[in-house]
Design a protein around this motif. Structure first.
Motif, short mmCIF file in Angstrom:
data_model
loop_
_atom_site.label_atom_id
_atom_site.label_comp_id
_atom_site.label_asym_id
_atom_site.label_seq_id
_atom_site.Cartn_x
_atom_site.Cartn_y
_atom_site.Cartn_z
N MET A 38 3.26 9.43 -8.13
CA MET A 38 2.42 8.60 -8.98
C MET A 38 2.86 7.15 -9.00
O MET A 38 2.04 6.25 -9.06
CB MET A 38 2.41 9.17 -10.41
CG MET A 38 1.47 8.45 -11.36
SD MET A 38 -0.25 8.38 -10.80
CE MET A 38 -0.79 10.05 -11.08
N TRP A 39 4.16 6.89 -8.95
CA TRP A 39 4.55 5.47 -9.00
C TRP A 39 5.15 4.97 -7.68
O TRP A 39 5.05 3.81 -7.36
CB TRP A 39 5.47 5.19 -10.18
CG TRP A 39 6.91 5.58 -10.04
CD1 TRP A 39 7.50 6.29 -9.04
CD2 TRP A 39 7.95 5.23 -10.95
NE1 TRP A 39 8.83 6.43 -9.27
CE2 TRP A 39 9.13 5.78 -10.44
CE3 TRP A 39 7.99 4.51 -12.13
CZ2 TRP A 39 10.36 5.64 -11.08
CZ3 TRP A 39 9.22 4.38 -12.77
CH2 TRP A 39 10.38 4.94 -12.25
N LYS A 40 5.72 5.87 -6.88
CA LYS A 40 6.29 5.41 -5.62
C LYS A 40 5.27 5.46 -4.49
O LYS A 40 5.16 4.52 -3.70
CB LYS A 40 7.51 6.24 -5.25
CG LYS A 40 8.22 5.74 -3.99
CD LYS A 40 9.46 6.56 -3.68
CE LYS A 40 10.16 6.02 -2.44
NZ LYS A 40 11.37 6.81 -2.10
N PHE A 41 4.52 6.54 -4.42
CA PHE A 41 3.56 6.71 -3.32
C PHE A 41 2.55 5.58 -3.24
O PHE A 41 2.30 5.04 -2.15
CB PHE A 41 2.85 8.06 -3.44
CG PHE A 41 1.85 8.30 -2.35
CD1 PHE A 41 2.27 8.57 -1.06
CD2 PHE A 41 0.49 8.25 -2.62
CE1 PHE A 41 1.34 8.78 -0.05
CE2 PHE A 41 -0.43 8.45 -1.62
CZ PHE A 41 -0.01 8.72 -0.33
N PRO A 42 1.94 5.15 -4.36
CA PRO A 42 0.97 4.05 -4.26
C PRO A 42 1.58 2.76 -3.72
O PRO A 42 0.97 2.08 -2.89
CB PRO A 42 0.47 3.87 -5.71
CG PRO A 42 0.66 5.21 -6.32
CD PRO A 42 1.93 5.74 -5.72
N TYR A 43 2.79 2.41 -4.18
CA TYR A 43 3.30 1.12 -3.73
C TYR A 43 3.83 1.17 -2.30
O TYR A 43 3.71 0.18 -1.56
CB TYR A 43 4.33 0.55 -4.71
CG TYR A 43 5.77 0.96 -4.59
CD1 TYR A 43 6.60 0.43 -3.60
CD2 TYR A 43 6.33 1.83 -5.51
CE1 TYR A 43 7.93 0.78 -3.51
CE2 TYR A 43 7.67 2.18 -5.44
CZ TYR A 43 8.47 1.66 -4.44
OH TYR A 43 9.79 2.02 -4.38
N ILE A 44 4.37 2.32 -1.83
CA ILE A 44 4.77 2.36 -0.42
C ILE A 44 3.54 2.46 0.48
O ILE A 44 3.55 1.96 1.60
CB ILE A 44 5.77 3.51 -0.12
CG1 ILE A 44 5.19 4.87 -0.47
CG2 ILE A 44 7.08 3.27 -0.85
CD1 ILE A 44 6.10 6.03 -0.11
N THR A 45 2.48 3.08 -0.02
CA THR A 45 1.22 3.09 0.74
C THR A 45 0.68 1.67 0.85
O THR A 45 0.21 1.25 1.91
CB THR A 45 0.18 3.99 0.05
OG1 THR A 45 0.70 5.31 -0.06
CG2 THR A 45 -1.12 4.04 0.85
N GLY A 46 0.77 0.93 -0.25
CA GLY A 46 0.33 -0.46 -0.24
C GLY A 46 1.15 -1.32 0.71
O GLY A 46 0.62 -2.21 1.38
N MET A 47 2.45 -1.03 0.78
CA MET A 47 3.34 -1.83 1.64
C MET A 47 3.16 -1.51 3.12
O MET A 47 3.32 -2.39 3.97
CB MET A 47 4.80 -1.57 1.25
CG MET A 47 5.22 -2.17 -0.08
SD MET A 47 6.91 -1.67 -0.53
CE MET A 47 7.86 -2.38 0.82
N TYR A 48 2.83 -0.25 3.44
CA TYR A 48 2.89 0.18 4.83
C TYR A 48 1.55 0.55 5.46
O TYR A 48 1.50 1.31 6.42
CB TYR A 48 3.85 1.36 4.96
CG TYR A 48 5.28 0.98 4.66
CD1 TYR A 48 6.01 0.21 5.56
CD2 TYR A 48 5.90 1.38 3.48
CE1 TYR A 48 7.32 -0.15 5.28
CE2 TYR A 48 7.22 1.03 3.20
CZ TYR A 48 7.91 0.27 4.11
OH TYR A 48 9.22 -0.10 3.84
N GLY A 49 0.45 0.03 4.92
CA GLY A 49 -0.79 0.13 5.68
C GLY A 49 -1.87 1.03 5.15
O GLY A 49 -2.80 1.38 5.90
N GLY A 50 -1.82 1.45 3.90
CA GLY A 50 -2.92 2.20 3.31
C GLY A 50 -3.15 3.55 3.95
O GLY A 50 -2.24 4.36 4.10
N ALA A 51 -4.41 3.81 4.35
CA ALA A 51 -4.82 5.13 4.81
C ALA A 51 -4.05 5.61 6.04
O ALA A 51 -3.79 6.80 6.19
CB ALA A 51 -6.31 5.15 5.10
N ALA A 52 -3.71 4.70 6.94
CA ALA A 52 -2.94 5.10 8.12
C ALA A 52 -1.61 5.70 7.70
O ALA A 52 -1.16 6.70 8.27
CB ALA A 52 -2.72 3.89 9.03
N PHE A 53 -0.98 5.10 6.71
CA PHE A 53 0.28 5.62 6.18
C PHE A 53 0.06 6.99 5.56
O PHE A 53 0.88 7.90 5.74
CB PHE A 53 0.83 4.65 5.14
CG PHE A 53 2.11 5.10 4.49
CD1 PHE A 53 3.34 4.84 5.09
CD2 PHE A 53 2.10 5.79 3.28
CE1 PHE A 53 4.52 5.26 4.49
CE2 PHE A 53 3.26 6.20 2.69
CZ PHE A 53 4.48 5.94 3.29
#
Length: 452
Positions: A38-53
């Motif tokens: 809930m708090w880590k997954f969104p921001y690492i997804t944001g940092m590393y490319g969204g859907a591809a990540f």
């Protein structure tokens, strides 16, 4: 022949208290759907490319996470004991048990500061529904004032009390009952918040960012981060799934349970993304902010939306539920060890382990204010516990599971219920794929190897 549970140290009334099939799956899902997604997954997804990540995360979950998850469950049910005695029983060697103690230590260390964060979520639930959270628009200052004083200690006590009481009530009457109530409630909250997020003005941009792949943004580093998150989001390497496996009856299909837990973890991550990204894009919040996204950025979004008090309350209640279900699984690991090794009753073990874990966690609760200046090596007490447990103890614990199941335990397939090609694929992943990747994650997290 599989080991006879009656020959192990953890037996009679303690082992007689077992999960039902549904209760085990819900408890295991409760362990995996913690704060990370809930708090880590969104921001690492944001940092590393969204859907591809996200797509890479799914692949890592399937090819690394699930095989190790099944291995942990099988070790627990086959060994019928704590993380230490289960390895001893199945290997016939005390040395494997000594390595197994790292999992106990890891779970204890994580719980000492995880209980602090669980307390934060409970505090924010209260100030959201009362509206006091939204009285000052400077949410960074609000969070800093809270964690900088002694108030977090009170909420840490509450979080530990709730967790300790659940553990003391046993498997069926405590952990299973707790998760049977909270996990369905968690799903209801997720759906409500997802619908709210998807109906916000401008939510489509957030959905597109999350679900439209851009593989040009993928790097070796982002793949390793996805792999690490897939591994740790399933609570692997810390003895939780192994300990839960101790209380699973022989009729339970571990393979189906592992798939159900993996699917639950994946759906939680998906819905979390469909809550966070539409919300932050609707209100112009940067998706790669880091953990502060939850406590400092999202309150601004709730303040701006209709019925923001209510939705802010539901969001932080969601976080609190996720935190507490994971905390229960973490605390159960050292409690089971104390019952096993020290021959304590469950109630007594729950009391002493909870108390000692809370005492160890006090400096973590004060690391952001009172003890902020105590930072050897540039890390606070909280940071050191997080770093050592997440980057050292857990990878080593996960590596131990893969090597033990892949090489040392000859009847792993029998306990896991796998035969033929499926068993061969499982063994290949555990022997050659997972260990190498875990070692790479370990070296990467320590900064020994670096990628652009």
């Amino acid at each position: 022949m599989l080991p006879n549970p009656s020959n192990n140290k953890l037996q009679s009334a303690q082992l007689g208290d077992q999960f039902s099939s549904t209760g085990f799956i819900l408890a295991a899902i409760g362990s995996s759907v913690g704060l990370g997604n809930m708090w880590k997954f969104p921001y690492i997804t944001g940092m590393y490319g969204g859907a591809a990540f996200f797509l890479v995360f799914i692949g890592c979950l399937i090819f690394v996470g699930l095989p190790v998850l099944l291995a942990e469950m099988a070790i627990g049910r086959g060994g019928r004991g704590s993380a230490v005695s289960a390895f001893n029983t199945l290997s016939g060697s005390k040395y494997w048990g000594a390595f197994g103690f790292l999992a106990v230590l890891g779970a204890f260390a994580i719980m000492s500061y995880y209980g602090v964060i669980a307390g934060w979520t409970m505090h924010y639930s209260l100030i959201s529904i009362t509206g006091s959270l939204f009285e000052n628009a400077d949410y960074t200052s609000t969070f800093g004032s809270f964690v900088g004083g002694y108030t977090p200690l009170i909420w840490t006590v509450i979080a530990f009390l709730v967790t300790g009481v659940v553990i003391a009530r046993g498997i069926k009457g405590g952990i299973e009952k707790f998760n049977k109530i909270l996990i369905p409630g968690l799903m209801i909250l997720l759906v409500i918040l997802m619908v709210r997020g998807l109906t916000l003005p401008g939510a489509g941009a957030g959905v597109e960012f999350f679900l439209k792949p851009d593989f040009s943004k993928l790097t070796t580093q982002s793949v390793l981060v996805a792999l690490g998150h897939a591994f740790f989001s399933l609570s692997l390497g810390m003895g939780t799934m192994l300990t839960y496996g101790t209380y699973v009856h022989r009729q339970q299909s571990l393979g189906k349970a592992a798939v159900a837990v993996g699917f639950g973890d994946l759906m939680y991550a998906l819905i979390a993304g469909l809550i966070i990204f539409p919300t932050i894009f609707s209100y112009g919040i940067e998706p790669g902010q880091g953990p502060g996204l939850v406590f400092m950025a999202l309150p601004a979004a709730f303040a701006a939306m209709p019925l923001g008090n209510l939705f802010g309350f539901l969001f932080f209640i969601l976080l609190a539920v996720a935190a507490l279900t994971s905390a229960v699984s973490l605390l159960e690991v050292p409690v089971t060890w104390a019952m096993d090794k020290l021959k304590m009753s469950r109630a007594k073990a729950a009391f002493w382990v909870t108390l000692i874990c809370f005492i160890v966690g006090i400096p973590s609760a004060l690391s952001f204010g009172v003890l902020a200046d105590f930072a050897p090596g540039g890390k606070t007490y909280f940071d050191w516990f997080d770093f050592i447990s997440s980057n050292v103890l857990l990878p080593v614990g996960g590596l131990l599971v893969t090597l033990f199941t892949g090489y040392a335990w000859k009847r792993a397939g029998e306990e896991a219920g796998l035969t033929g090609p499926i068993y061969k694929i499982w063994m290949f992943l555990l022997r050659y794929v997972a260990p190498v990747l875990i070692i790479v994650i370990f070296l990467f997290s320590l900064g020994v190897i670096k990628f652009e």
